[in-house]
Design a protein around this motif. Structure first.
Motif: not given
Length: 354
Positions: A113-126
């Motif tokens: 997933h491209k977002n693994f390198f371009t995003q942090d976890l501020r909007t991603a929960g468990p």
């Protein structure tokens, strides 16, 4: 006429002909068949690891028996030593490739997933899918922390090595003993040292800079000790030639000793970086944990890839476990890239100094 003494025929130990290769393959096949019959059909044993060990033992016994009958005792001893060396190398290579391969395979679910390198976890929960959130904040934190640590430890480590090899003195033995003792320093001790001195003593907050200081404590003895060994390998004739031409000791070290040892110093840097970039406990105590991207090492918590992996692996959620393996795989790739870059820089500097 006196008989002319014949020159002794030199025994050739490393000659390998078609029959030797056939004997090697035949011993491997015969050992595999014998192990399968005895291990799986006769004895009440099971397990892949035990089968491989028994196959190697039976193959070794059959191959040495064949070699001894055909080549003699001396060649037998030589082939046995070669077999042990190749077996050890194969075992280490298999273990290393298994660890790397398992980590990359388990982390592929997150790495694709491209977002693994371009995003942090501020909007991603468990419970969020892997298509949301990533490890950008951990990657940036690792690069910032290790860059600060390298900027501190590389000049200090090389200067320490130069002092031990070129200057010496009464304190050199004490310094060498301290450096050797610190190479085995537990990482949690370095983290506690930075925590007590910087956080409690100087009143600093949890930040990437404090974590970099703790990592520097781990890297400094590795770089200093490795650099000392490398500098001792520089031929003394180069130093003597430089001094004979009128150069000062400092000029000799700067223009002769350090350029000659540059590839080895790059290896020392890689060893120190590999030690520091994978540390978790010092970062856990000094940097804190956050799900936000923080590029300021002097303000606020800053997470690293090892700490990110540790935190994600504690979750029972499958997606967090996949993110943990993705961060571990990313850390492996990062270490390999750093190693390749340092070797390229060392080779470039060596070719440029000719």
């Amino acid at each position: 006429m006196a008989a002319i003494a014949e020159e002794p025929v030199r025994r050739q130990l490393r000659i390998v002909d078609v029959e030797d290769r056939a004997g090697l393959v035949g011993s491997a096949v015969a050992g595999l068949s014998l192990t399968w019959v005895v291990y799986s059909r006769i004895l009440p044993t099971e397990g892949t690891l035990g089968f491989i060990v028994c196959w190697w033992l039976s193959f070794t016994a059959l191959y040495l028996l064949y070699t001894g009958l055909r080549r003699g005792r001396v060649v037998l001893a030589d082939r046995f030593a070669v077999l042990l060396a190749h077996s050890g190398a194969a075992l280490v290579g298999f273990a290393l490739s298994t660890v790397i391969g398992y980590t990359l395979i388990r982390g592929a679910r997150a790495l694709i997933h491209k977002n693994f390198f371009t995003q942090d976890l501020r909007t991603a929960g468990p419970l969020e899918p892997l298509s949301t959130g990533g490890a950008l904040h951990a990657l940036a934190g690792t690069l910032i922390q290790i860059s600060i640590a390298i900027a501190i430890t590389l000049p200090l480590g090389i200067l320490c090595a130069v002092y031990l090899t070129e200057v010496g003195g009464r304190a050199s033995r004490l310094v060498r003993s301290v450096v050797e003792a610190m190479t085995a320093l537990p990482s949690i001790v370095a983290g506690l040292f930075a925590y007590v001195v910087l956080l409690i003593g100087f009143g600093m907050r949890l930040s990437g800079f404090v974590a970099a200081m703790a990592i520097s404590v781990m890297m400094l003895p590795i770089i200093a000790r490795s650099s000392e060994v490398v500098l001792r390998l520089v031929p003394s004739g180069l130093r003597e030639a430089s001094l004979a031409l009128g150069a000062t000791q400092w000029r000799t070290v700067w223009s002769v000793v350090l350029p000659t040892a540059r590839p080895g110093l790059a290896t020392a840097l890689v060893l120190g970086t590999a030690r520091g970039i994978g540390e978790t406990s010092p970062v856990l105590l000094t940097a804190g944990f956050t799900t936000y991207l923080n590029l300021n090492p002097f303000s606020g918590p800053m997470v690293s890839l090892p700490l990110f992996t540790f935190k994600m692996s504690q979750s029972p959620e499958a997606n967090y476990i996949s993110r943990a393996f993705g961060a571990a795989a990313l850390l492996l790739v990062l270490v390999l890239l750093l190693f390749a870059f340092s070797r390229w820089m060392a080779g470039r500097g060596r070719s440029g100094s000719r």
